[in-house]
Write a protein that holds these residues in place. Structure first.
Motif, PDB file in Angstrom:
ATOM      1  N   VAL A  35      22.620 -53.650  21.860  1.00 43.51           N
ATOM      2  CA  VAL A  35      24.117 -53.219  21.426  1.00 43.51           C
ATOM      3  C   VAL A  35      24.370 -51.847  21.640  1.00 43.51           C
ATOM      4  O   VAL A  35      23.567 -51.021  21.196  1.00 43.51           O
ATOM      5  CB  VAL A  35      24.008 -53.640  19.862  1.00 43.51           C
ATOM      6  CG1 VAL A  35      25.648 -53.688  19.405  1.00 43.51           C
ATOM      7  CG2 VAL A  35      23.580 -55.101  19.732  1.00 43.51           C
ATOM      8  N   VAL A  67      30.329 -58.128  19.637  1.00 40.65           N
ATOM      9  CA  VAL A  67      29.322 -57.109  20.373  1.00 40.65           C
ATOM     10  C   VAL A  67      29.673 -56.943  21.596  1.00 40.65           C
ATOM     11  O   VAL A  67      30.366 -57.818  22.347  1.00 40.65           O
ATOM     12  CB  VAL A  67      27.941 -57.887  20.449  1.00 40.65           C
ATOM     13  CG1 VAL A  67      27.895 -58.982  21.248  1.00 40.65           C
ATOM     14  CG2 VAL A  67      26.803 -56.853  20.725  1.00 40.65           C
ATOM     15  N   SER A 104      25.270 -58.142  14.690  1.00 38.98           N
ATOM     16  CA  SER A 104      25.497 -57.352  15.821  1.00 38.98           C
ATOM     17  C   SER A 104      25.367 -55.824  15.358  1.00 38.98           C
ATOM     18  O   SER A 104      25.435 -55.034  16.183  1.00 38.98           O
ATOM     19  CB  SER A 104      26.692 -57.435  16.595  1.00 38.98           C
ATOM     20  OG  SER A 104      27.947 -57.376  15.731  1.00 38.98           O
TER      21      SER A 104
END
Length: 309
Positions: A35, A67, A104
């Motif tokens: 991420v 994300v 995320s």
């Protein structure tokens, strides 16, 4: 990995930063994404408050739907992505039914290939992360109303994350004949810059009392009872939140990478632009502050977390 976690439902105080969370397992139809940026949505704080507890994943939870990042591992059945690809998406196919336990807002997240798309080349990771859930909600909601060229639309909360994209998609993708939108005084110029033909200051005017009526009202704020008074005969209201008054209908997005792929050319040409709140991006350690801010409902466009970590 480093991640934000909550082990109980509640206010922002339940969010805890942890540095020893297990990296999620990657299934054969998934990729592991490093991420780079993530975005916050109203669904994130409503979920954290326990409003969807009946259909939620088990606690503890790493929050986060949106994300943008880089593929670092691929499952055995993944065809379209390879290690090193830059991708973006909403990692939860169903927003409210069994969303992922590991979201995320962490260094890594595992996500099904079908929910992702290549990151638009002209956007940075923060801009890309701001888009998936909101732009899919905007697009699919318009589609559900049967919106088509020549129709008119009123967008409630046109300066918000979804509303700012509905204005642009209605005009640029669906061929709206006329787009009106509501906001507070300070955001009227933003609405016009996004393509609104009529910018309505809700602090000074009641949109439902205006003589002009619309084919569609896209209610992104929870005012369906008023919205139904602003449609033409045979018109329709799509409502994202709050109570629904017929002929309004409730809409909850289903995440789909194919929608992002379809919209990538509009993003790469600059016809549709991500709108990021000027207070951001917030850094990873500032997550609690970012949540507190989005919960004021005063954010313009999207609140993004970058860089991660």
């Amino acid at each position: 990995m480093k991640a934000w976690v909550y082990g109980e439902y509640g206010s922002v105080d339940v969010l805890k930063f942890q540095s020893n969370v297990s990296v999620p397992h990657v299934n054969e139809d998934q990729v592991l994404v490093k991420v780079v940026a993530a975005a916050l949505n109203p669904v994130d704080f409503k979920r954290r408050q326990g409003k969807f507890s009946a259909t939620d994943s088990t606690l503890p939870t790493v929050p986060g739907y949106d994300v943008a990042g880089v593929v670092v591992k691929v499952g055995s059945k993944v065809k379209d992505f390879k290690v090193g690809d830059e991708v973006y998406g909403d990692i939860n196919e169903k927003a409210l039914e069994g969303p992922k336990q590991f979201g995320s807002l962490a260094e890594y997240t595992a996500v099904e290939e079908k929910l992702l798309a290549p990151k638009p080349q002209n956007l940075d990771f923060a801009e890309a992360a701001s888009l998936p859930l909101a732009i899919e909600t905007a697009y699919e909601g318009l589609e559900k109303t049967g919106f088509s060229p020549g129709k008119s639309i009123l967008v409630l909360n046109g300066s918000g994350g979804v509303g700012s994209l509905v204005i642009q998609l209605a005009k640029q993708v669906f061929g709206a004949s006329r787009v009106a939108a509501t906001s507070s005084t300070r955001n009227l110029e933003l609405l016009k810059s996004l393509g609104a033909d009529l910018a309505i200051d809700y602090t000074k005017e009641n949109f439902e009392d205006l003589p002009e009526k619309f084919d569609v009202v896209y209610d992104a704020i929870g005012q369906c009872e008023k919205a139904v008074k602003a449609i033409k005969e045979g018109g329709i209201v799509v409502a994202l939140t709050g109570a629904v008054t017929p002929p309004g209908f409730r809409f909850v997005v289903t995440s789909d990478g194919a929608v992002l792929r379809k919209l990538n050319p509009y993003l790469e040409s600059g016809k549709v632009k991500p709108i990021l709140d000027p207070k951001g991006p917030f850094t990873f350690p500032q997550l609690v502050e970012a949540f507190s801010y989005i919960e004021t409902n005063r954010a313009i466009g999207k609140v993004v977390i970058h860089p991660i970590p």
